[in-house]
Design a protein around this motif. Structure first.
Motif, PDB file in Angstrom:
ATOM      1  N   LEU A  21     161.278  -6.033  49.768  1.00  0.00           N
ATOM      2  CA  LEU A  21     160.787  -5.691  51.110  1.00  0.00           C
ATOM      3  C   LEU A  21     159.315  -5.284  51.110  1.00  0.00           C
ATOM      4  O   LEU A  21     158.655  -5.351  52.154  1.00  0.00           O
ATOM      5  CB  LEU A  21     161.654  -4.588  51.722  1.00  0.00           C
ATOM      6  CG  LEU A  21     163.104  -4.986  52.021  1.00  0.00           C
ATOM      7  CD1 LEU A  21     163.883  -3.795  52.561  1.00  0.00           C
ATOM      8  CD2 LEU A  21     163.167  -6.167  52.971  1.00  0.00           C
ATOM      9  N   ASP A  22     158.796  -4.878  49.956  1.00  0.00           N
ATOM     10  CA  ASP A  22     157.389  -4.497  49.851  1.00  0.00           C
ATOM     11  C   ASP A  22     156.475  -5.719  49.799  1.00  0.00           C
ATOM     12  O   ASP A  22     155.280  -5.609  50.015  1.00  0.00           O
ATOM     13  CB  ASP A  22     157.180  -3.627  48.608  1.00  0.00           C
ATOM     14  CG  ASP A  22     155.785  -3.051  48.522  1.00  0.00           C
ATOM     15  OD1 ASP A  22     155.266  -2.565  49.552  1.00  0.00           O
ATOM     16  OD2 ASP A  22     155.198  -3.094  47.418  1.00  0.00           O
ATOM     17  N   ASP A  23     157.032  -6.881  49.544  1.00  0.00           N
ATOM     18  CA  ASP A  23     156.257  -8.106  49.390  1.00  0.00           C
ATOM     19  C   ASP A  23     156.114  -8.822  50.744  1.00  0.00           C
ATOM     20  O   ASP A  23     157.104  -9.191  51.368  1.00  0.00           O
ATOM     21  CB  ASP A  23     156.987  -9.006  48.379  1.00  0.00           C
ATOM     22  CG  ASP A  23     156.175 -10.222  48.025  1.00  0.00           C
ATOM     23  OD1 ASP A  23     156.052 -11.112  48.899  1.00  0.00           O
ATOM     24  OD2 ASP A  23     155.682 -10.298  46.885  1.00  0.00           O
ATOM     25  N   ALA A  24     154.882  -9.016  51.172  1.00  0.00           N
ATOM     26  CA  ALA A  24     154.627  -9.631  52.487  1.00  0.00           C
ATOM     27  C   ALA A  24     155.203 -11.045  52.575  1.00  0.00           C
ATOM     28  O   ALA A  24     155.760 -11.433  53.615  1.00  0.00           O
ATOM     29  CB  ALA A  24     153.125  -9.653  52.777  1.00  0.00           C
ATOM     30  N   ASP A  25     155.105 -11.828  51.504  1.00  0.00           N
ATOM     31  CA  ASP A  25     155.663 -13.175  51.525  1.00  0.00           C
ATOM     32  C   ASP A  25     157.187 -13.137  51.637  1.00  0.00           C
ATOM     33  O   ASP A  25     157.788 -13.962  52.333  1.00  0.00           O
ATOM     34  CB  ASP A  25     155.259 -13.964  50.277  1.00  0.00           C
ATOM     35  CG  ASP A  25     153.792 -14.371  50.281  1.00  0.00           C
ATOM     36  OD1 ASP A  25     153.200 -14.471  51.382  1.00  0.00           O
ATOM     37  OD2 ASP A  25     153.241 -14.599  49.186  1.00  0.00           O
ATOM     38  N   CYS A  26     157.828 -12.197  50.960  1.00  0.00           N
ATOM     39  CA  CYS A  26     159.285 -12.056  51.067  1.00  0.00           C
ATOM     40  C   CYS A  26     159.684 -11.717  52.497  1.00  0.00           C
ATOM     41  O   CYS A  26     160.666 -12.253  53.021  1.00  0.00           O
ATOM     42  CB  CYS A  26     159.801 -10.990  50.110  1.00  0.00           C
ATOM     43  SG  CYS A  26     159.820 -11.483  48.371  1.00  0.00           S
ATOM     44  N   ARG A  27     158.925 -10.847  53.130  1.00  0.00           N
ATOM     45  CA  ARG A  27     159.233 -10.509  54.524  1.00  0.00           C
ATOM     46  C   ARG A  27     159.079 -11.726  55.429  1.00  0.00           C
ATOM     47  O   ARG A  27     159.879 -11.941  56.344  1.00  0.00           O
ATOM     48  CB  ARG A  27     158.355  -9.347  55.000  1.00  0.00           C
ATOM     49  CG  ARG A  27     158.687  -8.019  54.304  1.00  0.00           C
ATOM     50  CD  ARG A  27     158.005  -6.837  54.969  1.00  0.00           C
ATOM     51  NE  ARG A  27     156.563  -6.963  55.096  1.00  0.00           N
ATOM     52  CZ  ARG A  27     155.677  -6.583  54.180  1.00  0.00           C
ATOM     53  NH1 ARG A  27     156.073  -6.038  53.044  1.00  0.00           N
ATOM     54  NH2 ARG A  27     154.375  -6.709  54.413  1.00  0.00           N
ATOM     55  N   THR A  28     158.078 -12.555  55.158  1.00  0.00           N
ATOM     56  CA  THR A  28     157.897 -13.788  55.928  1.00  0.00           C
ATOM     57  C   THR A  28     159.091 -14.714  55.735  1.00  0.00           C
ATOM     58  O   THR A  28     159.617 -15.278  56.692  1.00  0.00           O
ATOM     59  CB  THR A  28     156.592 -14.500  55.505  1.00  0.00           C
ATOM     60  OG1 THR A  28     155.491 -13.623  55.749  1.00  0.00           O
ATOM     61  CG2 THR A  28     156.396 -15.794  56.264  1.00  0.00           C
ATOM     62  N   ARG A  31     162.056 -13.522  57.714  1.00  0.00           N
ATOM     63  CA  ARG A  31     161.951 -13.818  59.148  1.00  0.00           C
ATOM     64  C   ARG A  31     162.368 -15.255  59.445  1.00  0.00           C
ATOM     65  O   ARG A  31     162.924 -15.539  60.502  1.00  0.00           O
ATOM     66  CB  ARG A  31     160.518 -13.582  59.643  1.00  0.00           C
ATOM     67  CG  ARG A  31     160.209 -12.124  59.922  1.00  0.00           C
ATOM     68  CD  ARG A  31     158.883 -11.956  60.658  1.00  0.00           C
ATOM     69  NE  ARG A  31     157.712 -12.113  59.813  1.00  0.00           N
ATOM     70  CZ  ARG A  31     157.230 -11.174  59.019  1.00  0.00           C
ATOM     71  NH1 ARG A  31     157.810  -9.987  58.943  1.00  0.00           N
ATOM     72  NH2 ARG A  31     156.152 -11.383  58.291  1.00  0.00           N
ATOM     73  N   CYS A  46     156.491 -21.113  56.116  1.00  0.00           N
ATOM     74  CA  CYS A  46     155.893 -19.838  55.698  1.00  0.00           C
ATOM     75  C   CYS A  46     154.477 -20.005  55.168  1.00  0.00           C
ATOM     76  O   CYS A  46     153.809 -19.010  54.876  1.00  0.00           O
ATOM     77  CB  CYS A  46     156.762 -19.191  54.615  1.00  0.00           C
ATOM     78  SG  CYS A  46     158.427 -18.779  55.160  1.00  0.00           S
ATOM     79  N   LYS A  56     159.527 -15.889  45.169  1.00  0.00           N
ATOM     80  CA  LYS A  56     159.913 -14.972  46.252  1.00  0.00           C
ATOM     81  C   LYS A  56     161.416 -15.066  46.514  1.00  0.00           C
ATOM     82  O   LYS A  56     162.081 -14.045  46.732  1.00  0.00           O
ATOM     83  CB  LYS A  56     159.134 -15.281  47.538  1.00  0.00           C
ATOM     84  CG  LYS A  56     157.627 -15.218  47.382  1.00  0.00           C
ATOM     85  CD  LYS A  56     157.155 -13.949  46.736  1.00  0.00           C
ATOM     86  CE  LYS A  56     155.653 -13.985  46.515  1.00  0.00           C
ATOM     87  NZ  LYS A  56     155.139 -12.754  45.942  1.00  0.00           N
TER      88      LYS A  56
END
Length: 124
Positions: A21-28, A31, A46, A56
């Motif tokens: 969850l700290d990784d911006a690409d993972c959050r993308t 989504r 993405c 990721k």
């Protein structure tokens, strides 16, 4: 990838979930995976290089936040689609200890069977 899907019995570590969850690409990726998508589709949607995307997806899989769904192609081979595998993630603290609870969507019998089939394919 090492871990193909998460069952409701999986208990990912707090650190694995926090790392993902700290990784911006993972959050993308999270989504975009409300509906199953292939790695190629995810890479495009993405705007992430496919080699990076697989790293990721590994992070998300280790945290049991995505699952792989394999389908057998009539022409041979299989297609893997990735989809978000949680409804809610709750991190709490009690008596100085952190804990994590992951609420998962309920699965129909055919989806559970597909998960088992996918895991068997990974073992072969």
């Amino acid at each position: 990838m090492g871990r193909s899907s998460a069952s409701s019995a999986d208990s990912p570590s707090l650190q694995a979930i926090l790392d993902a969850l700290d990784d911006a690409d993972c959050r993308t990726v999270l989504r975009e995976t409300a509906q199953p998508m292939t790695a190629t589709e995810l890479s495009t949607r993405c705007d992430i290089a496919q080699s990076t995307l697989y790293r990721k997806l590994e992070l998300l899989s280790d945290a049991s936040l995505v699952r792989e769904r394999d389908t057998i192609n009539p022409q041979g081979g299989r297609t893997t689609r990735y989809e978000r595998d949680f409804d809610n993630v709750m991190i709490s603290i009690e008596s100085d200890d952190f804990s994590v609870t992951v609420d998962r969507p309920s699965r129909k019998a055919d989806e559970r069977l597909a998960d088992i089939w996918s895991q068997m394919g990974d073992e072969l």
